[in-house]
Design a protein around this motif. Structure first.
Motif, PDB file in Angstrom:
ATOM      1  N   VAL A   1      24.386  15.883  67.917  1.00  0.00           N
ATOM      2  CA  VAL A   1      23.001  15.412  67.681  1.00  0.00           C
ATOM      3  C   VAL A   1      22.466  16.469  66.524  1.00  0.00           C
TER       4      VAL A   1
ATOM      5  N   LYS B   1      16.318  14.575  60.759  1.00  0.00           N
ATOM      6  CA  LYS B   1      17.315  15.346  59.958  1.00  0.00           C
ATOM      7  C   LYS B   1      17.282  15.146  58.516  1.00  0.00           C
TER       8      LYS B   1
ATOM      9  N   TYR C   1      15.887  11.054  65.841  1.00  0.00           N
ATOM     10  CA  TYR C   1      16.551  12.426  65.460  1.00  0.00           C
ATOM     11  C   TYR C   1      17.281  12.242  64.239  1.00  0.00           C
TER      12      TYR C   1
ATOM     13  N   ILE D   1      15.330  20.139  65.503  1.00  0.00           N
ATOM     14  CA  ILE D   1      15.770  19.646  64.376  1.00  0.00           C
ATOM     15  C   ILE D   1      14.714  19.896  63.403  1.00  0.00           C
TER      16      ILE D   1
ATOM     17  N   ILE E   1      15.251  19.120  71.604  1.00  0.00           N
ATOM     18  CA  ILE E   1      16.032  18.577  70.250  1.00  0.00           C
ATOM     19  C   ILE E   1      15.186  18.201  69.128  1.00  0.00           C
ATOM     20  N   ALA E   2      14.170  17.533  69.348  1.00  0.00           N
ATOM     21  CA  ALA E   2      13.195  17.034  68.444  1.00  0.00           C
ATOM     22  C   ALA E   2      12.685  18.081  67.728  1.00  0.00           C
TER      23      ALA E   2
END
Length: 382
Positions: free
Chosen positions: A63, A366, A362, A18, A14-15
């Motif tokens: 997310v 963004k 997160y 993004i 996820i890191a």
């Protein structure tokens, strides 16, 4: 349009998704994140789930909202590195120009009987199953195999949550062998306080439906067995022809690109990352910084720039000992222990800060920001 596919939506995936989406959306990047579950699992806290605690539930789609990255739910069943294609279990095939491999590791089940008879932390559902099993037991014996940080956090959390159980920790080395003597002494007191039976020098050769068998033939009874004794990489990368090490991790260069297929970046536990002091061992402490670096390197590459080398140093070994106790061993960049440590309530507060939900991180990503602490980690652990 550059097709960027990211495999795995754990902390690192996820890191990376993004970060790379924010960095490449003005340069033609189309980011797709693939994961078998639509739920983000905080793997660092699965021992709390196994103890029956209910944690916050986060949707991966939520997310990623606002980043431009697309989420695809599916299980990766094949990787064709020559054709640059990823096969999913439902028959779909995703092509890519750049791939970020963030599938992490899985429990090493090479010991006979582990896959059939032991509980593991390979998914949220498996931790929930263990919680259900322990809730059925008013008394009985729980065996935890493995005296590393995961085993220590699990055995203390579960012993605290189920004081009626006889809890046994089986380990080859002393628990917390990577810590300094002061931190180990505090850990030993916590194990004694929670009435955990610790057996060192234990070599498990088989897991049975009702216990484990040790070298020499001794049988240790167990109504439930939790296996935390080692991890290994998925065979996916090696089967695709990528160069991997003895544990199945992708061997990468200084920019975290596969040494055999430079269009593939590998991050977190899935990568064999060399540093001046040796190869990194998989922890969240190094995972998210490696994901951010790979995303930044990939974006730089697409703009025709040369990626910078990844530099990392460890800072600490934070270990919870149930909900009311913890120990923090501060370390040198090579992860060897310093003299400094925290214990008790101060350590609990510290552990909750550094291991809190990554959602705040997160949100910063963004906005195109990188938390200062992570920047310092990637700059050498200062």
């Amino acid at each position: 349009m550059t097709r960027i596919v990211i495999l795995g939506a754990g902390y690192t995936g996820i890191a990376a998704a993004i970060r790379v989406a924010v960095r490449t959306r003005r340069h033609g990047g189309r980011v797709t994140l693939v994961n078998p579950s639509a739920r983000f699992t905080e793997r660092l806290r699965l021992h709390q789930t196994a103890a029956g605690q209910r944690l916050a539930d986060h949707s991966i789609g939520d997310v990623l909202a606002g980043t431009g990255a697309e989420f695809v739910r599916g299980t990766v069943t094949g990787l064709d590195a020559d054709r640059r294609e990823v096969a999913l279990g439902d028959g779909r095939v995703l092509g890519y120009d750049r791939l970020v491999y963030a599938l992490g590791t899985v429990t090493d089940t090479s010991v006979p009987g582990v896959a059939a008879h032991a509980f593991t932390y390979d998914s949220h559902d498996q931790a929930v199953r263990l919680a259900g099993r322990l809730a059925e037991l008013e008394s009985g014996t729980l065996v935890v195999a493995g005296g590393g940080l995961t085993g220590i956090e699990s055995v203390t959390e579960l012993a605290e949550a189920h004081p009626g159980l006889h809890v046994v920790l089986l380990t080859r080395d002393v628990p917390g062998s990577m810590m300094g003597p002061g931190a180990r002494a505090h850990l030993d007191r916590a194990l004694d306080r929670l009435r955990i039976e610790v057996r060192t020098g234990a070599e498990i050769i088989k897991v049975l439906p009702g216990g484990v068998e040790l070298a020499g033939g001794e049988l240790v009874h167990a109504d439930a067995t939790l296996w935390t004794a080692g991890t290994t990489g998925l065979p996916l990368a090696g089967d695709a022809g990528l160069t991997v090490d003895g544990r199945g991790r992708i061997v990468v260069d200084e920019a975290l690109r596969s040494v055999s297929h430079p269009e593939v970046y590998a991050v977190g536990d899935a990568a064999a990352v060399k540093q001046p002091f040796g190869v990194l061992h998989g922890t969240c402490q190094s995972g998210i910084p490696s994901a951010l670096h790979a995303a930044t390197a990939l974006a730089a590459e697409l703009r025709g720039r040369r990626p910078r080398p990844f530099r990392f140093g460890y800072v600490h070994q934070p270990v919870s000992l149930g909900r009311e106790d913890a120990v923090i061993q501060f370390t040198r960049p090579d992860d060897s222990p310093r003299r400094w440590r925290l214990t008790g309530r101060a350590a609990v507060a510290y552990k909750e800060i550094v291991s809190s939900s990554p959602m705040a991180t997160y949100r910063l990503l963004k906005r195109g920001l990188v938390p200062v602490a992570l920047f310092r980690l990637t700059a050498g652990g200062r």
